[in-house]
Design an enzyme around this catalytic site. Structure first.
Site, short mmCIF file in Angstrom:
data_model
loop_
_atom_site.label_atom_id
_atom_site.label_comp_id
_atom_site.label_asym_id
_atom_site.label_seq_id
_atom_site.Cartn_x
_atom_site.Cartn_y
_atom_site.Cartn_z
N ASN A 9 54.97 38.64 65.94
CA ASN A 9 54.81 39.37 67.20
C ASN A 9 53.90 38.52 68.09
OD1 ASN A 9 54.26 41.09 69.30
ND2 ASN A 9 52.97 42.49 68.09
N LYS A 11 53.12 39.00 71.12
CA LYS A 11 52.40 39.82 72.12
C LYS A 11 52.51 39.17 73.51
CE LYS A 11 49.29 41.13 68.44
NZ LYS A 11 48.15 41.92 68.08
N HIS A 94 54.29 49.88 68.41
CA HIS A 94 53.14 49.04 68.07
C HIS A 94 51.86 49.73 68.53
CE1 HIS A 94 50.32 45.70 67.98
NE2 HIS A 94 51.15 45.13 67.13
N GLU A 96 49.29 48.75 69.94
CA GLU A 96 48.82 48.41 71.30
C GLU A 96 49.62 49.19 72.34
OE1 GLU A 96 49.13 44.17 70.81
OE2 GLU A 96 47.55 44.31 69.31
N GLU A 166 50.74 49.16 59.85
CA GLU A 166 49.71 48.32 60.45
C GLU A 166 48.47 49.16 60.72
OE1 GLU A 166 51.47 44.72 62.53
OE2 GLU A 166 51.70 46.35 63.97
N GLY A 172 44.30 42.09 64.51
CA GLY A 172 43.55 41.16 65.35
C GLY A 172 42.06 41.12 65.06
N SER A 213 46.05 41.17 60.47
CA SER A 213 45.28 40.00 60.05
C SER A 213 45.87 39.27 58.84
CB SER A 213 43.82 40.37 59.80
OG SER A 213 43.23 40.84 61.00
C1 PEP Z 1 50.33 42.67 65.19
O1 PEP Z 1 50.25 42.30 66.34
O2 PEP Z 1 51.22 43.47 64.86
C2 PEP Z 1 49.36 42.16 64.21
C3 PEP Z 1 49.44 42.56 62.98
O3 PEP Z 1 48.43 41.28 64.68
P1 PEP Z 1 47.46 40.33 63.78
O4 PEP Z 1 48.30 39.68 62.74
O5 PEP Z 1 46.88 39.37 64.75
O6 PEP Z 1 46.42 41.23 63.18
#
Ligand code: PEP
Length: 262
Positions: A9, A11, A94, A96, A166, A172, A213
């Site tokens: 992803n 973003k 997601h 976000e 998630e 992040g 992460s």
């Molecule tokens: C994500 O954007 O879905 C995500 C898991 O980000 P990250 O791997 O940076 O934590």
């Protein structure tokens, strides 16, 4: 055994030129790995350029969101038909989108249904916030998000759905869930809910990605768990070497698991 599925992803990162460069760097390594499904989800504007580079390749291309209406007065939105012209899949729900753009379980469900109707594979993201985690509400939150997010979805439609667990506090932050904690949610909460709605064999075949992460140095231990079927990768998917390393970790774990089953 389920085939691992690792998706990136991106973003709101990467210009069109940068997206092209990243895919060109990824393709040779990813095309050499055939036991893991892979996808990248660039920004909408970069999707056509990336899709063109991926023509004939195994690497799938996804969008990061989709609206549920076919067309009309929805300024700034992109319809399922538009997405399906160029993409194989779409991410919905997601965290976000939920936290920054007001998406709810109800709109996630509408996006999911519209995406499926347009022939897309859909990754449905769920996960609890830090506050909810610390209050012991993980199971309740995930149960609500899945119940409302997947409302009205049939067993046949479920074949085109991947769930991405998630935990919001892990996205992040550099602080991934432990493999055991993530696997507990996948195995003891999510998979049983999928079984209840779609039956044993469909639920067993559905892929539940972990996201939050994931890095090259923690990917193998996460993927080694029984019910973690791949990952939705944010930050580490923005560089070819780290994304490839994560896909290679999935590939190695798959080989080891198959050997131990033989
Ligand atoms: C994500 O954007 O879905 C995500 C898991 O980000 P990250 O791997 O940076 O934590």
């Amino acid at each position: 055994m389920r085939k691992f599925f690792v998706a990136g992803n991106w973003k709101m990162n990467k210009t069109i030129a940068e997206s092209r460069a990243l895919v060109q760097a990824l393709l040779p390594d990813l095309e050499a790995i055939d036991n893991v499904d892979t996808a990248v989800c660039p920004s909408y504007l970069a999707v056509p350029a990336v899709a063109e580079l991926c023509l004939g390749a195994e690497l799938k291309v996804g969008a990061q969101n989709v609206h549920w209406e076919e067309s009309g007065a929805f300024t700034g939105a992109v319809s399922p038909q538009m997405v399906s012209e160029v993409c194989d899949l779409v991410i919905v729900g997601h965290s976000e989108r939920r936290q920054l753009f007001g998406e709810t379980d109800e709109t996630v469900n509408k996006r999911l249904k519209a995406g499926l109707a347009a022939g897309l594979e859909v990754i449905v993201c769920i996960g609890e916030t830090l506050e909810e985690n610390e209050a012991g509400q993980t199971e309740a939150v995930v149960t609500r998000q899945l119940g409302e997010g997947l409302a009205g979805i049939s067993e046949t439609q479920a074949a085109s759905i991947t769930i991405a667990y998630e935990p919001v506090w892990a996205i992040g932050t550099g602080r991934a869930a432990t493999p055991e904690d993530a696997n507990h949610v996948h195995k003891d909460v999510i998979r049983p809910l999928l079984k209840k709605q779609f039956g044993q064999s469909r639920a067993e075949a559905m892929r539940i990605q972990y996201g939050g992460s994931i890095k090259p140095d923690n990917a193998a231990e996460l993927f080694a768990m029984s019910d973690i079927d791949g990952g939705l990768v944010g930050g580490a998917s923005l560089k070819a070497d780290s994304f490839v390393a994560i896909v290679k970790a999935a590939s190695m774990v798959d080989i080891i698991k198959k050997e131990s089953e033989a």
